[in-house]
Design a protein around this motif. Structure first.
Motif, PDB file in Angstrom:
ATOM      1  N   GLY A 190       0.792  -1.227   0.000  1.00 39.55           N
ATOM      2  CA  GLY A 190       0.000   0.000   0.000  1.00 39.55           C
ATOM      3  C   GLY A 190       0.824   1.277   0.000  1.00 39.55           C
ATOM      4  N   ILE A 191       0.132   2.386   0.200  1.00 38.70           N
ATOM      5  CA  ILE A 191       0.789   3.696   0.172  1.00 38.70           C
ATOM      6  C   ILE A 191       1.486   3.965   1.504  1.00 38.70           C
ATOM      7  CG2 ILE A 191       0.360   6.204   0.041  1.00 38.70           C
ATOM      8  CD1 ILE A 191      -2.095   5.535  -1.695  1.00 38.70           C
ATOM      9  N   ASP A 192       0.894   3.471   2.588  1.00 39.44           N
ATOM     10  CA  ASP A 192       1.315   3.913   3.923  1.00 39.44           C
ATOM     11  C   ASP A 192       2.621   3.309   4.440  1.00 39.44           C
ATOM     12  OD1 ASP A 192      -1.071   5.291   3.836  1.00 39.44           O
ATOM     13  OD2 ASP A 192      -2.166   3.728   4.897  1.00 39.44           O
ATOM     14  N   SER A 193       2.755   1.998   4.321  1.00 41.25           N
ATOM     15  CA  SER A 193       3.916   1.387   4.984  1.00 41.25           C
ATOM     16  C   SER A 193       5.277   1.839   4.430  1.00 41.25           C
ATOM     17  CB  SER A 193       3.785  -0.133   5.052  1.00 41.25           C
ATOM     18  OG  SER A 193       3.366  -0.666   3.840  1.00 41.25           O
ATOM     19  N   PRO A 194       5.434   2.051   3.105  1.00 43.71           N
ATOM     20  CA  PRO A 194       6.733   2.568   2.666  1.00 43.71           C
ATOM     21  C   PRO A 194       7.044   3.940   3.267  1.00 43.71           C
ATOM     22  CG  PRO A 194       5.444   1.800   0.781  1.00 43.71           C
ATOM     23  CD  PRO A 194       4.531   1.773   1.968  1.00 43.71           C
ATOM     24  N   VAL A 195       5.989   4.750   3.410  1.00 46.15           N
ATOM     25  CA  VAL A 195       6.184   6.090   3.993  1.00 46.15           C
ATOM     26  C   VAL A 195       6.605   5.952   5.464  1.00 46.15           C
ATOM     27  CG1 VAL A 195       5.034   8.258   4.627  1.00 46.15           C
ATOM     28  CG2 VAL A 195       4.599   7.220   2.388  1.00 46.15           C
ATOM     29  N   GLU A 224       6.124  -8.973  -6.360  1.00 48.14           N
ATOM     30  CA  GLU A 224       7.066  -8.164  -7.149  1.00 48.14           C
ATOM     31  C   GLU A 224       6.872  -6.675  -6.838  1.00 48.14           C
ATOM     32  OE1 GLU A 224       9.523  -9.204  -8.943  1.00 48.14           O
ATOM     33  OE2 GLU A 224       8.961 -11.281  -8.481  1.00 48.14           O
ATOM     34  N   LYS A 225       5.631  -6.291  -6.663  1.00 44.52           N
ATOM     35  CA  LYS A 225       5.323  -4.889  -6.360  1.00 44.52           C
ATOM     36  C   LYS A 225       5.964  -4.482  -5.027  1.00 44.52           C
ATOM     37  CE  LYS A 225       1.311  -2.176  -4.972  1.00 44.52           C
ATOM     38  NZ  LYS A 225      -0.167  -2.126  -4.908  1.00 44.52           N
ATOM     39  N   VAL A 226       5.888  -5.359  -4.041  1.00 46.46           N
ATOM     40  CA  VAL A 226       6.471  -5.062  -2.734  1.00 46.46           C
ATOM     41  C   VAL A 226       8.006  -4.966  -2.841  1.00 46.46           C
ATOM     42  CG1 VAL A 226       6.831  -5.992  -0.421  1.00 46.46           C
ATOM     43  CG2 VAL A 226       4.563  -6.012  -1.437  1.00 46.46           C
ATOM     44  N   LEU A 227       8.582  -5.863  -3.648  1.00 49.12           N
ATOM     45  CA  LEU A 227      10.043  -5.797  -3.827  1.00 49.12           C
ATOM     46  C   LEU A 227      10.427  -4.521  -4.571  1.00 49.12           C
ATOM     47  CD1 LEU A 227      10.823  -9.552  -4.643  1.00 49.12           C
ATOM     48  CD2 LEU A 227      11.160  -8.312  -2.474  1.00 49.12           C
ATOM     49  N   GLU A 228       9.562  -4.066  -5.457  1.00 45.90           N
ATOM     50  CA  GLU A 228       9.810  -2.811  -6.164  1.00 45.90           C
ATOM     51  C   GLU A 228       9.770  -1.637  -5.168  1.00 45.90           C
ATOM     52  OE1 GLU A 228      10.851  -2.404  -9.183  1.00 45.90           O
ATOM     53  OE2 GLU A 228      10.790  -0.199  -9.015  1.00 45.90           O
ATOM     54  N   LEU A 229       8.812  -1.679  -4.249  1.00 43.81           N
ATOM     55  CA  LEU A 229       8.741  -0.624  -3.216  1.00 43.81           C
ATOM     56  C   LEU A 229      10.004  -0.644  -2.354  1.00 43.81           C
ATOM     57  CD1 LEU A 229       5.010  -0.908  -2.091  1.00 43.81           C
ATOM     58  CD2 LEU A 229       6.078   1.048  -3.229  1.00 43.81           C
ATOM     59  N   ALA A 331       4.696  10.167   0.020  1.00 44.47           N
ATOM     60  CA  ALA A 331       4.885   9.035  -0.897  1.00 44.47           C
ATOM     61  C   ALA A 331       5.346   9.533  -2.268  1.00 44.47           C
ATOM     62  CB  ALA A 331       3.593   8.233  -1.021  1.00 44.47           C
ATOM     63  N   ARG A 332       4.764  10.631  -2.708  1.00 44.28           N
ATOM     64  CA  ARG A 332       5.175  11.201  -4.002  1.00 44.28           C
ATOM     65  C   ARG A 332       6.596  11.721  -3.929  1.00 44.28           C
ATOM     66  NH1 ARG A 332       1.002  11.800  -7.565  1.00 44.28           N
ATOM     67  NH2 ARG A 332      -1.080  12.085  -6.700  1.00 44.28           N
ATOM     68  N   ILE A 334       9.059  10.794  -2.024  1.00 43.97           N
ATOM     69  CA  ILE A 334      10.103   9.765  -1.948  1.00 43.97           C
ATOM     70  C   ILE A 334      10.018   8.772  -3.112  1.00 43.97           C
ATOM     71  CG2 ILE A 334      10.303   9.937   0.567  1.00 43.97           C
ATOM     72  CD1 ILE A 334       8.734   7.315   0.806  1.00 43.97           C
ATOM     73  N   GLY A 335       9.039   8.962  -3.980  1.00 41.35           N
ATOM     74  CA  GLY A 335       8.990   8.165  -5.207  1.00 41.35           C
ATOM     75  C   GLY A 335       8.374   6.788  -5.075  1.00 41.35           C
ATOM     76  N   THR A 336       7.518   6.559  -4.065  1.00 44.74           N
ATOM     77  CA  THR A 336       6.883   5.244  -3.931  1.00 44.74           C
ATOM     78  C   THR A 336       5.420   5.259  -4.367  1.00 44.74           C
ATOM     79  OG1 THR A 336       6.392   5.747  -1.609  1.00 44.74           O
ATOM     80  CG2 THR A 336       8.371   4.457  -2.039  1.00 44.74           C
ATOM     81  N   PHE A 337       4.861   6.438  -4.551  1.00 47.76           N
ATOM     82  CA  PHE A 337       3.415   6.545  -4.791  1.00 47.76           C
ATOM     83  C   PHE A 337       2.944   5.753  -6.015  1.00 47.76           C
ATOM     84  CE2 PHE A 337      -0.376   8.631  -6.532  1.00 47.76           C
ATOM     85  CZ  PHE A 337      -1.221   8.492  -5.452  1.00 47.76           C
ATOM     86  N   GLU A 338       3.638   5.933  -7.132  1.00 48.23           N
ATOM     87  CA  GLU A 338       3.215   5.280  -8.374  1.00 48.23           C
ATOM     88  C   GLU A 338       3.139   3.764  -8.198  1.00 48.23           C
ATOM     89  OE1 GLU A 338       2.466   6.891 -11.261  1.00 48.23           O
ATOM     90  OE2 GLU A 338       2.722   8.779 -10.156  1.00 48.23           O
TER      91      GLU A 338
END
Ligand code: ATP
Ligand code: MG
Length: 400
Positions: A190-195, A224-229, A331-332, A334-338
């Motif tokens: 999701g959006i929150d945990s990377p932030v 794969e999405k999580v590894l990308e984050l 998120a935007r 730090i570049g994780t939003f997309e």
């Protein structure tokens, strides 16, 4: 034209006895990054770290080096300086030809000089006066304002060269990565945990990440999405280990044995138990989640207490008081939003109850929990672990 990068310390300066530890960490991290970009010398002098290119290729790659410097926690500002021969004629030429175009748009400035080489024929005030004159000559409309200038033009006469710069870009801020110990980040797609991970990393927490999947209810693409984050977070952390666990069996058993309205809460208790055990294994002194009060049913105070009561180490929830809008902004930035908004399923959305409990009673939760052999299932889930090391430079590696 040769340029160097200057990095300015933030809070680290206030750290008294710890200061040298902090500085050593930041220098080491800059050097690690510099080695990947090219041949640079990284050195400290007078509250500033200098990054100097040592060959043509390094001069060409200065933008990449600047990007790296802007991702090292502990520095508040990063600027580029022109480096030139130490004589007034050359200095003034650089001011007029190279620096002036960067001063377009500023209304006022002041010139400051520092002379570490005391043999230089001019004294600091005289250097400033000449440089100020050159700026006035070459930047249309700009005025001198010594009290409250829009930009400060600085000249430093150093041992081998003169450095000329103006203005600075924002650095990563915070305190050095790894200076606060380790924390285990619960990383979903999701959006929150990377932030949340970024925010704690900025406060010096070295991250370890855990992700729960529920194959085949969640797909390979979701992982794969999580590894990308995780890869995106390595812009700050350099590397990040992601431990992936399967919750498939637990989710199926919960579906068949628990009251639907308690389903998500029970799942979160399993997540917490597995996380806690992993945290102890990897010397993590805190667990980090992206929870925000009231955002969903499992993030009410009562629901949070149901998972809280399971751990003997603190759970850090840096987003607890933040609105979604503010979280998205970070998120935007730090570049994780997309990546976060790519439409793959998360294990929390598998068998989601129609009416989840928002005011659960702990007793009732325990009763639900006792319908299954909690410890045995945690043990079993633990055996599904797969550990992937994600690096900023280079490919992912599976760790044994
Ligand atoms: P996020 O945007 O981070 O997914 P969310 O708003 O979707 O959060 P929840 O799904 O309730 O909220 O999850 C709350 C927190 O629990 C997440 O921020 C994350 O730290 C953790 N979490 C949720 N799902 C997972 C998962 N599959 N693996 C690891 N941690 C998870
Ligand atoms: Mg989620």
């Amino acid at each position: 034209m040769k340029e160097v990068i200057l990095c300015k310390y933030g809070e680290v300066i206030l750290k008294g006895a710890n200061r040298s530890d902090f500085e050593a960490k930041m220098l080491k991290q800059l050097r690690q990054r510099a080695r990947r970009v090219g041949n640079y010398s990284v050195f400290y002098s007078q509250s500033t770290v200098y990054i100097e290119p040592l060959d043509e290729e390094a001069i060409e790659n200065i933008d990449e080096m600047l990007y790296q410097a802007k991702h090292v926690f502990g520095f508040v500002g990063v600027s580029r300086a022109f480096a030139c021969e130490k004589n007034m004629e050359t200095i003034l030429q650089v001011v007029k030809n190279d620096l002036a175009p960067r001063l377009k748009g500023y209304k006022s400035f002041k010139a400051e000089s520092k002379r570490s080489d005391k043999k230089f024929p001019l004294k600091s005030p005289d250097i400033s006066a000449e440089v100020g004159g050159a700026v006035l000559e070459s930047v249309r409309g700009i005025k001198v304002d010594v009290k409250n200038p829009d930009v400060v033009v600085r000249v430093e006469i150093r041992e081998h060269e003169a450095y000329i710069h103006a203005g600075q870009e924002k650095g990563a801020g915070g305190i050095p990565y790894g200076s606060s110990g380790r924390g285990l980040l619960l990383l979903s797609g999701g959006i929150d945990s990377p932030v949340a991970g970024y925010m704690m990393a900025k406060r010096g927490v070295q991250l370890e990440a855990i992700h729960f999947e529920s194959f085949p209810y969640t797909s390979e693409r979701a992982k794969e999405k999580v590894l990308e984050l995780a890869k995106e977070l390595t812009a700050y952390t350099m590397r990040l280990r992601v431990h992936v666990f399967s919750l498939t069996k637990i989710q199926e058993l919960l579906r068949d044995n628990c009251e639907e309205e308690y389903f998500t809460l029970m799942l979160r208790r399993y997540m917490m138990a597995i996380s806690l055990r992993l945290a102890h294994q990897y010397d993590c002194e805190a667990i980090i989640t992206g929870e925000s009060l009231g955002q969903v049913a499992s993030q009410t105070m009562k629901a949070i207490n149901v998972t809280n009561s399971m751990t003997d180490i603190p759970i850090f929830r840096p987003l607890i008081g933040m609105d979604k809008e503010d979280i998205v902004k970070i998120a935007r930035q730090i570049g994780t939003f997309e990546t976060s908004t790519l439409p793959y399923e998360d294990c929390c959305t598998v068998f989601t109850p129609r009416h989840p409990r928002t005011r659960p009673e702990l007793e009732k939760v325990i009763e639900q929990q006792n319908r299954l052999d909690f410890d045995a299932l945690v043990n079993e889930a633990f055996a599904t672990r797969e550990t992937i090391v994600v690096k900023q430079f280079g490919d992912n590696k599976t760790e044994e």
